[in-house]
Enzyme design. Structure first.
Site, short mmCIF file in Angstrom:
data_model
loop_
_atom_site.label_atom_id
_atom_site.label_comp_id
_atom_site.label_asym_id
_atom_site.label_seq_id
_atom_site.Cartn_x
_atom_site.Cartn_y
_atom_site.Cartn_z
N GLY A 293 0.83 -1.20 0.00
CA GLY A 293 0.00 0.00 0.00
C GLY A 293 0.86 1.24 0.00
O GLY A 293 1.98 1.24 0.54
N GLY B 114 1.68 5.23 1.18
CA GLY B 114 1.59 5.88 2.48
C GLY B 114 2.76 5.56 3.39
O GLY B 114 2.81 6.03 4.53
N HIS B 115 3.73 4.76 2.88
CA HIS B 115 4.90 4.39 3.69
C HIS B 115 6.18 4.96 3.10
O HIS B 115 7.27 4.49 3.42
CB HIS B 115 5.02 2.86 3.77
CG HIS B 115 3.78 2.18 4.23
ND1 HIS B 115 3.22 2.43 5.45
CD2 HIS B 115 2.97 1.27 3.61
CE1 HIS B 115 2.11 1.69 5.59
NE2 HIS B 115 1.94 0.99 4.48
N ASP C 128 -1.56 -8.40 0.62
CA ASP C 128 -0.28 -8.46 -0.09
C ASP C 128 0.14 -9.91 -0.35
O ASP C 128 0.59 -10.27 -1.44
CB ASP C 128 0.83 -7.77 0.72
CG ASP C 128 0.59 -6.28 0.89
OD1 ASP C 128 -0.34 -5.91 1.63
OD2 ASP C 128 1.32 -5.48 0.28
N HIS D 221 0.00 0.96 9.77
CA HIS D 221 -1.28 1.44 9.26
C HIS D 221 -2.15 1.91 10.42
O HIS D 221 -3.37 1.99 10.30
CB HIS D 221 -2.03 0.35 8.52
CG HIS D 221 -1.20 -0.35 7.50
ND1 HIS D 221 -0.43 -1.45 7.80
CD2 HIS D 221 -1.01 -0.10 6.20
CE1 HIS D 221 0.20 -1.84 6.70
NE2 HIS D 221 -0.13 -1.04 5.72
#
Lengths: 330, 330
Positions: B53, B55-56, B109, B218
């Site tokens: 995802g 955002g990291h 994932d 998250h």
């Protein structure tokens, strides 16, 4: 406001101890607050010394190393370092070729670097100074007569650092630094206020649903507040504010800089809009750097710096650099 | 919550366009959401593909380049990429020497990389997979059966990437990745909640004056909440949580990682405390990396990853790397 600290009084010393542990290639004098590249003084090389209040990391300590600064002097958070730090730094890096002080335009920094230059010269060190004053947002500000020094500091330190690394003499290194500053302009935007450890609460009030255009890196007031804007609108405003003042006739370096708390995902998206505006204005971008480089603690927001470059300045930008905060090879 | 974006729906595509503009050395396929090193496929070299995802950042796209990943597949924010992205990435980087998928342990994932491996093998690409599951905080979690994959991903990608760059065959690169994951453990702490663009408000509630110990990247729940602690106390807790599970018999790599919104000044101060605890526990630190590398958008907080290394793993850590997010030379 929660912070990852022990007590506000030791924030800078704690960070210096942590920096010393992570970077054995640096000589970190925690007591006297000077960060020096480990191999200084380098024979025949001009020394580059900068510094300023802490809270803008990686600026300046993270830019000490081959190809950039020889030493940095961190002050307390948002407070100028003292002349003693600068004199120590100059003495540690001077090989006899002289030292350039790179000074962001804030009253305290200017006074203290001036005094340090006098003291260093009394000790037989040749000193030149360059003032960085790139922020187009406001003419005078909370801590500044004239324009504030912000994002362009990175370019001044990188390009003058490259010239010094190649063995350029003091007057040449000084001229490069001056040329970079004269050709660089910055405009910054805040989405949230900044909180200093000493205060523990936001240093100014920025209501939900508003942003501040033209903010400084210490949360100094900007030009105006508006209802929250999109990335596209912010890019239009910021780039046009820079281009009103800098009318580049050649390619530019672009720094799309985060103020600290803005995620890299957002910064890259903002960069897409910055590049779009620049293309619309027929400005050619030679190199782009995106990231948190000249920050304001936990402030959310961004700044755009453009620096017009000729072939020689571009070559100096591309020259290798090995610091904690900025690194590349050939 | 104010964000530097246009609309939530285009955040990932906008970031990819911005990344393409800033990094001409990468081949960024914005439509299909694949970031590939520009010189891929490299003859005879094993390909390394990761993703997850968004955002990291800089993970994973910022770790694409010589010495690290061959390609990365960014999903929507905090959402797994789809198999099609992974198959495209594998096809783009496979030189015939095979491809290693590096998969953080989240259910989506894992399923999607499994499916992608099957599809890629049907296309004649040899695929191996390594699961990263280093987070000692909790056994099962919101999106995970077993341990979550967090900070150690950086070490897996760096060390396996170095081995691939040197020409190691697929089974050797896979073995290195597995060895790094087995020898690495992470513990994270949140001082504030994370806000995703789609939700626009914090995804969980963390009251003033409290922190969460054992947080995921998250915002998944951790072990417990406590009244706010000092940097010293957090370092004691986090390092001991890691050392309860990893009892290093040799030197370690240390990653002192920011979750996104924690200033570098605080992270370096926290590193001083991490190094103090490690010294008290007689753990030798071979290398330390401090910065925002495996982040959670605008979350404030930090994580500590330790990875026990032998001489060979240390050599691979020190090998040159040239990516947007991590760079060094010899």
């Amino acid at each position: 406001m929660k912070m990852l600290i022990n007590v506000p009084e030791t924030v800078v010393a704690d960070a210096l101890r942590g920096m010393a542990a992570a970077h054995p290639e640096l000589a970190v004098d925690v007591e006297n607050r000077v960060i020096v590249r480990g191999d200084a003084p380098v024979a025949g090389k001009v020394g580059l010394v900068s510094g300023g209040g802490s809270g803008h990391e990686p600026l300046h300590g993270g830019f000490v190393g081959p190809g950039m600064l020889s030493a940095a002097c961190p002050g307390e958070v948002f407070t100028s370092p003292v002349p003693d730090q600068m004199v120590r730094a100059a003495a540690a890096v001077d090989s006899g070729a002289g030292v350039l002080f790179i000074v962001k335009n804030y009253t305290g920094d200017v006074l203290n670097f001036d005094m340090a230059a006098e003291l260093a010269e009394e000790e037989g060190i040749r000193v030149a100074k360059v003032l960085v004053n790139d922020d187009v947002a406001v003419t005078d500000s909370l801590f500044t007569a004239g324009r504030r020094g912000t994002g362009a500091t990175l370019f001044v330190e990188k390009l003058a650092g490259a010239a010094a690394e190649e063995g350029a003499p003091l007057d040449r290194v000084e001229a490069i630094a001056r040329q970079v500053n004269e050709n660089a302009r910055t405009f910054g935007v805040a989405l949230s206020a900044v909180t200093t450890p000493a205060k523990g609460s936001p240093t100014f009030d920025l209501p939900d649903g508003e942003l501040e255009l033209g903010i400084g890196i210490h949360g100094e007031p900007g030009r105006e507040r508006r209802a929250m804007m999109t990335s596209r609108e912010i890019a239009d405003f910021a780039v046009d504010a820079v281009l009103e003042d800098l009318r580049p006739k050649g390619p530019v370096l672009a720094l799309v800089n985060g103020m600290g708390a803005t995620p890299l995902l957002e910064l890259y998206g903002f960069n897409a809009e910055v590049q779009r505006v620049l293309a619309e204005r027929n400005v050619t971008v030679a190199r782009t750097l995106v990231g948190n480089y000249v920050t304001s603690l936990d402030m959310a927001g961004c700044s755009v710096t453009l620096c017009q470059v000729d072939g020689e300045l571009l070559r100096l930008y591309d020259a290798p650099v090995e610091t904690a905060g900025l690194r590349w090879g050939r």
